[in-house]
Design an enzyme around this catalytic site. Structure first.
Site, PDB file in Angstrom:
ATOM      1  N   GLN A 286       0.799  -1.218   0.000  1.00  0.00           N
ATOM      2  CA  GLN A 286       0.000   0.000   0.000  1.00  0.00           C
ATOM      3  C   GLN A 286       0.835   1.273   0.000  1.00  0.00           C
ATOM      4  O   GLN A 286       0.329   2.335  -0.363  1.00  0.00           O
ATOM      5  CB  GLN A 286      -0.952  -0.002   1.200  1.00  0.00           C
ATOM      6  CG  GLN A 286      -2.013  -1.093   1.115  1.00  0.00           C
ATOM      7  CD  GLN A 286      -2.979  -1.060   2.268  1.00  0.00           C
ATOM      8  OE1 GLN A 286      -2.759  -1.722   3.270  1.00  0.00           O
ATOM      9  NE2 GLN A 286      -4.047  -0.301   2.148  1.00  0.00           N
TER      10      GLN A 286
ATOM     11  N   HIS B  21       0.831  -9.248   4.828  1.00  0.00           N
ATOM     12  CA  HIS B  21      -0.303  -8.360   4.608  1.00  0.00           C
ATOM     13  C   HIS B  21      -0.651  -8.388   3.122  1.00  0.00           C
ATOM     14  O   HIS B  21      -0.616  -7.375   2.437  1.00  0.00           O
ATOM     15  CB  HIS B  21       0.016  -6.943   5.088  1.00  0.00           C
ATOM     16  CG  HIS B  21      -1.184  -6.088   5.332  1.00  0.00           C
ATOM     17  ND1 HIS B  21      -1.331  -5.299   6.450  1.00  0.00           N
ATOM     18  CD2 HIS B  21      -2.304  -5.888   4.600  1.00  0.00           C
ATOM     19  CE1 HIS B  21      -2.482  -4.635   6.395  1.00  0.00           C
ATOM     20  NE2 HIS B  21      -3.081  -4.983   5.280  1.00  0.00           N
TER      21      HIS B  21
ATOM     22  N   ASN C 104      -2.256 -10.707   8.613  1.00  0.00           N
ATOM     23  CA  ASN C 104      -3.233  -9.633   8.722  1.00  0.00           C
ATOM     24  C   ASN C 104      -4.526 -10.045   8.019  1.00  0.00           C
ATOM     25  O   ASN C 104      -4.521 -10.371   6.837  1.00  0.00           O
ATOM     26  CB  ASN C 104      -2.700  -8.355   8.072  1.00  0.00           C
ATOM     27  CG  ASN C 104      -3.675  -7.203   8.203  1.00  0.00           C
ATOM     28  OD1 ASN C 104      -3.752  -6.559   9.241  1.00  0.00           O
ATOM     29  ND2 ASN C 104      -4.456  -6.947   7.154  1.00  0.00           N
ATOM     30  N   GLU C 105      -5.608 -10.044   8.775  1.00  0.00           N
ATOM     31  CA  GLU C 105      -6.961 -10.243   8.254  1.00  0.00           C
ATOM     32  C   GLU C 105      -7.125 -11.489   7.372  1.00  0.00           C
ATOM     33  O   GLU C 105      -7.356 -11.401   6.168  1.00  0.00           O
ATOM     34  CB  GLU C 105      -7.430  -9.004   7.494  1.00  0.00           C
ATOM     35  CG  GLU C 105      -7.540  -7.783   8.383  1.00  0.00           C
ATOM     36  CD  GLU C 105      -8.115  -6.563   7.684  1.00  0.00           C
ATOM     37  OE1 GLU C 105      -8.530  -5.627   8.400  1.00  0.00           O
ATOM     38  OE2 GLU C 105      -8.152  -6.538   6.442  1.00  0.00           O
TER      39      GLU C 105
ATOM     40  N   GLU D 236      -5.631  -2.063  13.877  1.00  0.00           N
ATOM     41  CA  GLU D 236      -6.106  -1.081  12.903  1.00  0.00           C
ATOM     42  C   GLU D 236      -7.431  -0.515  13.383  1.00  0.00           C
ATOM     43  O   GLU D 236      -8.306  -1.254  13.846  1.00  0.00           O
ATOM     44  CB  GLU D 236      -6.342  -1.685  11.509  1.00  0.00           C
ATOM     45  CG  GLU D 236      -5.112  -2.076  10.737  1.00  0.00           C
ATOM     46  CD  GLU D 236      -5.473  -2.598   9.334  1.00  0.00           C
ATOM     47  OE1 GLU D 236      -6.572  -2.254   8.827  1.00  0.00           O
ATOM     48  OE2 GLU D 236      -4.668  -3.347   8.766  1.00  0.00           O
TER      49      GLU D 236
ATOM     50  N   TRP E 278      -5.144   3.373  11.821  1.00  0.00           N
ATOM     51  CA  TRP E 278      -4.997   3.151  10.378  1.00  0.00           C
ATOM     52  C   TRP E 278      -5.486   4.402   9.667  1.00  0.00           C
ATOM     53  O   TRP E 278      -6.642   4.762   9.791  1.00  0.00           O
ATOM     54  CB  TRP E 278      -5.802   1.929   9.901  1.00  0.00           C
ATOM     55  CG  TRP E 278      -5.541   1.694   8.447  1.00  0.00           C
ATOM     56  CD1 TRP E 278      -6.230   2.211   7.384  1.00  0.00           C
ATOM     57  CD2 TRP E 278      -4.470   0.910   7.897  1.00  0.00           C
ATOM     58  NE1 TRP E 278      -5.651   1.812   6.205  1.00  0.00           N
ATOM     59  CE2 TRP E 278      -4.573   1.021   6.485  1.00  0.00           C
ATOM     60  CE3 TRP E 278      -3.437   0.162   8.445  1.00  0.00           C
ATOM     61  CZ2 TRP E 278      -3.679   0.384   5.625  1.00  0.00           C
ATOM     62  CZ3 TRP E 278      -2.562  -0.466   7.582  1.00  0.00           C
ATOM     63  CH2 TRP E 278      -2.686  -0.361   6.195  1.00  0.00           C
TER      64      TRP E 278
ATOM     65  N   GLU F 137      -5.646   1.811  -1.363  1.00  0.00           N
ATOM     66  CA  GLU F 137      -6.669   1.081  -0.608  1.00  0.00           C
ATOM     67  C   GLU F 137      -7.198  -0.093  -1.442  1.00  0.00           C
ATOM     68  O   GLU F 137      -8.379  -0.192  -1.760  1.00  0.00           O
ATOM     69  CB  GLU F 137      -7.790   2.036  -0.190  1.00  0.00           C
ATOM     70  CG  GLU F 137      -8.909   1.433   0.639  1.00  0.00           C
ATOM     71  CD  GLU F 137      -8.450   0.646   1.860  1.00  0.00           C
ATOM     72  OE1 GLU F 137      -9.112  -0.346   2.194  1.00  0.00           O
ATOM     73  OE2 GLU F 137      -7.422   1.017   2.474  1.00  0.00           O
TER      74      GLU F 137
END
Length: 453
Positions: free
Chosen positions: A17, A118, A162-163, A356, A403, A410
């Site tokens: 990102q 990520h 992450n996620e 985040e 975040w 994004e």
């Protein structure tokens, strides 16, 4: 009611990102490079090719972090920079970049928090099956070891993933994130299990270098289940629903199917009763290697929805017309930061860190040369006050990362969403600290006391 004296305050970013320089110094393509280059996959055909040019501007960005008074900085490492083929030869230039970054952070008095994954999977591994191929767990462990052997003398705080809900739910089920698949349920469950095995092996690899000195976490995401009131019955119903396997948007959007294996070494019974037949053969033998080795639970939280108890469980409370929304059209629900962290703390007995939280706004540089974003200040004030309530309720909340540090790519939304404390002009790369950035500095300096001024 206040934040603990050792509360961790920081901000977060992710490699694809912000870094740019996607072909520099031996880096090879990730799934996001390929996905972003596919017409129609991202807004305006945006990509991370240049992004915020952090790869070249990291010194300036650390200076801005210092100006913001950050105590900690959460960043992710780009696997295709470090092991470009996903397995095999390590790229010293890729590791050197992160080594310089870590040194710069420490010199500035900022504690580095490194996330191993990520979302930017090396594309060569995707061609071999990605997360659906069980061999990926060994590849991920090798990558974790390579990183820890170089950075582990200076980095002690680590996150594996992450996620995972987004990795699998958006990338492999809905197809709206890289690699853009719409896989059958069998593949999704294989992907889930392989991911969890990879987490366990990566923790072992990290421990082999840092032992108990390393502080290792796992970072899922969720919408918070917010009880309609504070009665014990409503709170318990919301908590049970938060951890139950009743996905609302697809097979992969749940919490305990990820976190129970990581913290308990077991899959939830309701998940097994519905999906166990789709897991890989002999999945049970992998559970001891997954569970009970992780120090903290990270959680990425932005919004939630209210629920009320029924005879059979819970049901959502209808959202009132005109409910406040952010620029990306996520509802503003400050109690998100009270209930989900509290539920996680109570279930797993581990420190919870908000890894985040933030919002997108339509920010721009005003005629006075500044970026005025009072809505971000108001939003964050409301959310942090609710996080304080969770601490007052007895939850073990150890830290908060906003975040994001700066406006960035994004994902499928490209550059139309601005989440940063720092404004980035994508044409000139000029950085401008927003009003919210200076306000957040005062939050950190006062350990949250100004939230009540």
């Amino acid at each position: 009611m206040s934040f603990p004296s050792d509360f961790i305050w920081g901000a977060a970013t992710a490699s694809y990102q912000i870094e740019g320089s996607v072909r520099a110094d031996g880096r090879k393509p990730s799934i996001w490079d390929v996905f972003s280059a596919t017409p129609g996959k991202t807004f305006n055909s945006d990509s991370g090719e240049i992004a915020c040019d952090h790869y070249n501007r990291w010194k300036d960005d650390i200076a801005l972090m210092k100006e913001l008074g950050l105590q900690s900085y959460r960043f992710s490492l780009a696997w295709p920079r470090i092991i470009p083929d996903g397995r095999g030869k390590i790229n010293p230039a890729g590791l050197d970049f992160y080594s310089r970054l870590v040194d710069g952070l420490l010199e500035a008095g900022i504690r580095p928090w490194a996330t191993l994954y990520h979302w930017d999977l090396p594309y060569d591994l995707h061609r071999q099956g990605g997360w659906i191929n069980p061999a990926i767990s060994d590849a991920f462990a090798e990558y974790a070891l390579a990183v820890a052997e170089v950075l582990g003398d200076r980095v002690t705080d680590w996150m594996t993933f992450n996620e995972p809900q987004c990795i699998l739910g958006l990338g492999y089920e809905a197809g709206v994130h890289a690699p853009g698949l719409k896989a059958p349920v069998q593949d999704l469950m294989y992907g889930l299990h392989n991911h969890l095995v990879a987490h366990g092996k990566a923790v072992d690899a990290l421990r082999s270098v840092g032992g108990g000195v390393f502080n290792i976490g796992y970072v899922p995401t969720a919408q918070s289940f917010i009880p309609v009131n504070d009665s014990p019955e409503e709170v318990e119903a919301a908590k049970n629903a938060f951890f139950s396997y009743k996905p609302r948007h697809g097979y992969m959007w749940s919490m305990a199917m990820y976190t129970d294996p990581v913290f308990f070494g077991t899959y939830p019974e309701d998940f097994i009763s519905q999906m166990g037949s789709h897991l890989p053969p002999n999945w049970e033998k992998d559970l001891p290697g997954i569970g009970g080795k992780t120090d903290f639970c990270g959680i990425n939280l932005y919004s939630g929805f209210r629920v009320k108890k029924t005879e059979t469980g819970i049901e959502p409370v209808p959202v009132p017309s005109g409910r406040e929304q952010t620029a990306i059209k996520w509802y503003v629900e400050p109690e998100t930061l009270r209930w989900a962290p509290r539920f996680l703390s109570e279930r797993y007995g581990k420190p919870v860190i908000i890894t985040e939280n933030g919002l997108s706004l339509s920010d721009w540089v005003h005629v006075d040369g500044k970026v005025h974003d009072p809505a971000r200040i108001d939003f964050t004030t409301r959310y942090l006050r609710e996080l304080e309530k969770a601490i007052g309720d007895g939850a073990n909340i150890a830290g908060y990362f906003h975040w994001s540090l700066m406006d960035n790519f994004e994902w499928a939304e490209g550059y139309r969403e601005r989440f940063g404390l720092i404004h980035v002009d994508l044409q000139t790369q000029k950085r401008t600290i927003k009003d919210s950035g200076y306000w957040y500095k005062s939050v950190i300096e006062s350990n949250g006391k100004i939230l009540h001024d």
